[in-house]
Design a protein around this motif. Sequence first.
Motif: not given
Length: 449
Positions: A139-147, A291-293, A296-298, A308-310
């Motif tokens: 999940l953190a990896y996905l956010l690293s791609l999107l954010g 998505v960026e927020t 940040y929260v994650y 919950e994040t997913a």
Amino acid sequence: MRLLIVDDGHYVVEYMKHLLDWKTYGIDQIETTTNSLEARDMLNQRHIDILITDIRMPEVSGIDLLQHIHQHSLPTKVIILSGYSEFEYAQQGIRLGALDYLLKPVDKDDVEKAMSKAIKNIIKTRPVQPVTWENFDGLAYLLSLLGANETLKKEYEAYTEFLEDYRLCCFKMDGFTQEHEDDIKRAVGDKLDRLVWTAGTRLIAFVPEEIAGKLQTTLEHSVVSSPFSLTDRNMTRHIFYGFFLREDVHADDFMSTIPPFSSCNDWESARNIIKTYDRIHLRKQKIIFLVETISYVYLADKNRNASETADWIFNRIQDPDELWSTLFDRVNQIRNNKQMSIQTIVDKVQTYIEDHLSHALSLDELGKVAHLHPVYLSKLFKQETGENVSNYISRKRLEKASRLLQDSELRVNDIAQMVGYRKNQYFIQLFKVEYGVTPYQYRRNMIHQ
């Protein structure tokens, strides 16, 4: 990366620690010490990427630390702090392999330049890091791609390089069972299974192109996207937002929507997030911002919940305003937790000031009370209260003076001394500016009321 800051002056260490937003340089751990012997042990026991050290310290000097790094072939890059009188030492440090030296008092721009130089050197000389999957957070990896969070991006770059040979497709399926989830994880393999998520009643995954068609054919209610490579960040984002969130996004949308908080510390980030959302009007831009927020929260919430994040990312974000109310509360909670610790420091300083109004009350003295560098304390105090430390001290002194004029028969000269003014005329002048009358007139007016 890990940074170690060493100086026998506590306030120098604190000042350096808070001088930059170190996360923007990929620094996610900062170690500090005022004990150079301890610093040498830390170099031995931990992987220190960058060392910022004072050049002259008791027992073990910065030169000694440099020699230690050289003798033990440690990969640590060194930046030296020195005074003008220590220029010869600084030159010796450069000869021993220090990347740069900074003259005290340290200038922020100079530190930024030295850090950029150190990071470039590390990237150029660093061996290829082995990819370890044990603690890989999909999940953190996905956010690293999107954010836009640079720390997260750098942390997962090695995984993107490892996965560059894969052509992937986004996959989603409604009404899945545990058996379906197990089948998907087996089909994608023991590395890509970290890129399989459950979000409410939906099964989500990134799956290899070669099995995507078969999955769509054999699994009812499943859909797959066009193939893409994770190394093409813009295409990854474009397909993700189109496939899951029904928005046509391009690189320019991120440049105009991604807020500046990704390069701030946690507390400032929270403030910027809260005041930015209401200015956004297009659904597409709201979703990109959320998505960026979420990213940040994650990262900031130690009690984060992956399920919950997913659910936020794949389901609830479909209604941005509704999700924003939830994220607003979560961001506020993070902000308040951070602010509570800051407020504790400010409260401590304010209490000390009010209990010691007869003292000279320099910033150095207050810095010792707060265990912060005086410059950083001054900035923090103004940020929290909206008032300079010196203005606060002056206001509290005059408030106490006004009470003493009303409630006692002490002479004006004695009252001036009691509230920290050694020169009577200066006290009278300040009092008149604040209250419009001299202390004598003020007392007389109070008596006749």
